[in-house]
Design a protein around this motif. Structure first.
Motif, mmCIF file in Angstrom:
data_model
loop_
_atom_site.group_PDB
_atom_site.id
_atom_site.type_symbol
_atom_site.label_atom_id
_atom_site.label_comp_id
_atom_site.label_asym_id
_atom_site.label_seq_id
_atom_site.Cartn_x
_atom_site.Cartn_y
_atom_site.Cartn_z
ATOM 1 N N ASP A 27 -1.330 -0.394 -10.604
ATOM 2 C CA ASP A 27 -1.435 0.340 -11.860
ATOM 3 C C ASP A 27 -2.619 -0.207 -12.630
ATOM 4 N N ASP A 28 -3.687 0.563 -12.701
ATOM 5 C CA ASP A 28 -4.887 0.139 -13.429
ATOM 6 C C ASP A 28 -4.888 0.617 -14.874
ATOM 7 N N HIS A 29 -3.772 1.212 -15.303
ATOM 8 C CA HIS A 29 -3.627 1.729 -16.669
ATOM 9 C C HIS A 29 -4.708 2.743 -17.013
ATOM 10 N N ASP A 30 -5.066 3.563 -16.029
ATOM 11 C CA ASP A 30 -6.066 4.604 -16.260
ATOM 12 C C ASP A 30 -5.468 5.995 -16.057
ATOM 13 N N GLY A 31 -4.148 6.069 -16.040
ATOM 14 C CA GLY A 31 -3.480 7.347 -15.835
ATOM 15 C C GLY A 31 -3.066 7.588 -14.399
ATOM 16 N N TYR A 32 -3.544 6.755 -13.490
ATOM 17 C CA TYR A 32 -3.224 6.889 -12.071
ATOM 18 C C TYR A 32 -2.405 5.702 -11.584
ATOM 19 N N LEU A 33 -1.544 5.963 -10.624
ATOM 20 C CA LEU A 33 -0.925 4.914 -9.830
ATOM 21 C C LEU A 33 -1.509 5.049 -8.435
ATOM 22 N N THR A 34 -1.872 3.942 -7.830
ATOM 23 C CA THR A 34 -2.418 3.959 -6.480
ATOM 24 C C THR A 34 -1.430 3.264 -5.561
ATOM 25 N N PHE A 35 -1.088 3.917 -4.461
ATOM 26 C CA PHE A 35 -0.137 3.375 -3.501
ATOM 27 C C PHE A 35 -0.847 2.999 -2.217
ATOM 28 N N ASN A 41 -7.452 0.992 5.280
ATOM 29 C CA ASN A 41 -8.437 0.648 4.256
ATOM 30 C C ASN A 41 -8.232 1.538 3.032
ATOM 31 N N CYS A 42 -9.182 1.525 2.138
ATOM 32 C CA CYS A 42 -9.038 2.293 0.893
ATOM 33 C C CYS A 42 -9.019 3.799 1.140
ATOM 34 N N ASP A 43 -9.436 4.247 2.300
ATOM 35 C CA ASP A 43 -9.361 5.667 2.625
ATOM 36 C C ASP A 43 -7.911 6.143 2.731
ATOM 37 N N ASP A 44 -6.992 5.218 2.942
ATOM 38 C CA ASP A 44 -5.582 5.573 3.114
ATOM 39 C C ASP A 44 -4.745 5.338 1.855
ATOM 40 N N TYR A 45 -5.382 5.212 0.716
ATOM 41 C CA TYR A 45 -4.653 5.095 -0.542
ATOM 42 C C TYR A 45 -4.161 6.469 -0.978
ATOM 43 N N ILE A 46 -3.040 6.472 -1.667
ATOM 44 C CA ILE A 46 -2.486 7.689 -2.239
ATOM 45 C C ILE A 46 -2.454 7.500 -3.745
ATOM 46 N N ASP A 47 -3.024 8.439 -4.477
ATOM 47 C CA ASP A 47 -3.054 8.372 -5.941
ATOM 48 C C ASP A 47 -2.067 9.359 -6.536
ATOM 49 N N TYR A 48 -1.420 8.927 -7.605
ATOM 50 C CA TYR A 48 -0.505 9.778 -8.348
ATOM 51 C C TYR A 48 -0.967 9.793 -9.800
ATOM 52 N N HIS A 49 -1.213 10.969 -10.336
ATOM 53 C CA HIS A 49 -1.647 11.099 -11.726
ATOM 54 C C HIS A 49 -0.415 11.326 -12.594
ATOM 55 N N THR A 65 -1.129 8.965 6.588
ATOM 56 C CA THR A 65 -1.226 9.019 5.133
ATOM 57 C C THR A 65 -1.026 10.442 4.633
ATOM 58 N N LYS A 66 -1.557 11.411 5.354
ATOM 59 C CA LYS A 66 -1.371 12.811 4.970
ATOM 60 C C LYS A 66 0.104 13.202 5.007
ATOM 61 N N LEU A 67 0.839 12.699 5.993
ATOM 62 C CA LEU A 67 2.268 12.986 6.082
ATOM 63 C C LEU A 67 3.022 12.385 4.903
ATOM 64 N N VAL A 68 2.673 11.154 4.553
ATOM 65 C CA VAL A 68 3.327 10.517 3.411
ATOM 66 C C VAL A 68 2.965 11.254 2.125
ATOM 67 N N GLU A 69 1.720 11.690 2.009
ATOM 68 C CA GLU A 69 1.307 12.465 0.835
ATOM 69 C C GLU A 69 2.132 13.749 0.717
#
Length: 87
Positions: A27-35, A41-49, A65-69
Protein backbone atom coordinates in the motif's frame (compact mmCIF):
# COMPACT_ATOMS: atom_id res chain seq x y z
CA UNK A 1 -23.21 2.83 5.23
CA UNK A 2 -21.54 5.93 3.90
CA UNK A 3 -19.61 5.92 0.62
CA UNK A 4 -16.29 5.82 2.51
CA UNK A 5 -17.45 2.91 4.67
CA UNK A 6 -18.53 0.98 1.57
CA UNK A 7 -15.18 1.53 -0.14
CA UNK A 8 -13.30 0.45 3.00
CA UNK A 9 -15.48 -2.65 3.34
CA UNK A 10 -14.84 -3.75 -0.25
CA UNK A 11 -11.12 -2.97 0.08
CA UNK A 12 -10.80 -5.06 3.27
CA UNK A 13 -12.59 -7.92 1.53
CA UNK A 14 -10.23 -7.68 -1.45
CA UNK A 15 -7.19 -7.78 0.85
CA UNK A 16 -8.56 -10.86 2.65
CA UNK A 17 -9.32 -12.58 -0.68
CA UNK A 18 -5.83 -11.99 -2.04
CA UNK A 19 -4.23 -12.95 1.28
CA UNK A 20 -6.05 -16.28 1.08
CA UNK A 21 -4.49 -16.80 -2.38
CA UNK A 22 -1.02 -16.20 -0.92
CA UNK A 23 -0.45 -12.69 -2.24
CA UNK A 24 1.31 -9.91 -0.37
CA UNK A 25 -0.17 -6.42 -0.39
CA UNK A 26 1.80 -3.21 -0.89
CA UNK A 27 0.00 0.00 0.00
CA UNK A 28 1.77 3.13 -1.23
CA UNK A 29 -1.14 5.34 -0.12
CA UNK A 30 -1.66 6.53 -3.68
CA UNK A 31 -5.12 5.05 -4.16
CA UNK A 32 -3.81 1.70 -5.36
CA UNK A 33 -3.07 -1.58 -3.66
CA UNK A 34 -0.46 -3.71 -5.39
CA UNK A 35 -0.51 -7.49 -4.95
CA UNK A 36 2.49 -9.74 -5.47
CA UNK A 37 2.89 -13.46 -4.89
CA UNK A 38 6.65 -13.10 -4.41
CA UNK A 39 7.39 -14.98 -7.62
CA UNK A 40 8.16 -13.60 -11.04
CA UNK A 41 8.85 -9.91 -11.50
CA UNK A 42 6.99 -6.61 -11.48
CA UNK A 43 5.22 -7.60 -14.69
CA UNK A 44 3.15 -10.02 -12.59
CA UNK A 45 1.84 -7.46 -10.10
CA UNK A 46 -1.89 -6.94 -9.80
CA UNK A 47 -3.16 -3.45 -8.96
CA UNK A 48 -6.47 -2.63 -7.32
CA UNK A 49 -7.76 0.94 -7.39
CA UNK A 50 -9.70 1.73 -4.23
CA UNK A 51 -11.94 4.53 -5.47
CA UNK A 52 -12.74 3.00 -8.86
CA UNK A 53 -12.88 -0.49 -7.33
CA UNK A 54 -11.24 -1.96 -10.40
CA UNK A 55 -8.41 -4.43 -11.06
CA UNK A 56 -5.46 -3.87 -13.41
CA UNK A 57 -2.52 -5.82 -14.79
CA UNK A 58 -0.27 -5.12 -17.73
CA UNK A 59 -0.95 -6.84 -21.03
CA UNK A 60 2.21 -8.94 -21.03
CA UNK A 61 1.84 -10.45 -17.55
CA UNK A 62 1.96 -14.23 -17.17
CA UNK A 63 -1.05 -16.43 -17.82
CA UNK A 64 -1.18 -17.39 -14.14
CA UNK A 65 -1.42 -13.72 -13.19
CA UNK A 66 -4.18 -13.17 -15.74
CA UNK A 67 -6.17 -16.01 -14.18
CA UNK A 68 -5.80 -14.53 -10.71
CA UNK A 69 -6.79 -11.11 -12.09
CA UNK A 70 -9.96 -12.64 -13.54
CA UNK A 71 -10.79 -14.27 -10.18
CA UNK A 72 -10.17 -11.03 -8.33
CA UNK A 73 -12.18 -9.01 -10.84
CA UNK A 74 -15.15 -11.38 -10.46
CA UNK A 75 -14.84 -11.17 -6.67
CA UNK A 76 -14.75 -7.37 -6.76
CA UNK A 77 -17.83 -7.22 -8.98
CA UNK A 78 -19.65 -9.53 -6.58
CA UNK A 79 -18.64 -7.46 -3.55
CA UNK A 80 -19.55 -4.17 -5.23
CA UNK A 81 -23.00 -5.44 -6.16
CA UNK A 82 -23.57 -6.76 -2.63
CA UNK A 83 -22.36 -3.62 -0.85
CA UNK A 84 -23.46 -0.84 -3.20
CA UNK A 85 -26.77 -2.28 -4.34
CA UNK A 86 -27.86 -3.45 -0.89
CA UNK A 87 -30.69 -1.49 0.59
Amino acid sequence: MTKTEKIKHVTKSVIAFMDALGYEVVDDHDGYLTFSNGEGNCDDYIDYHRSYQDVYTINWCSEATKLVEEKLSAFVKQMVSQVWLAA
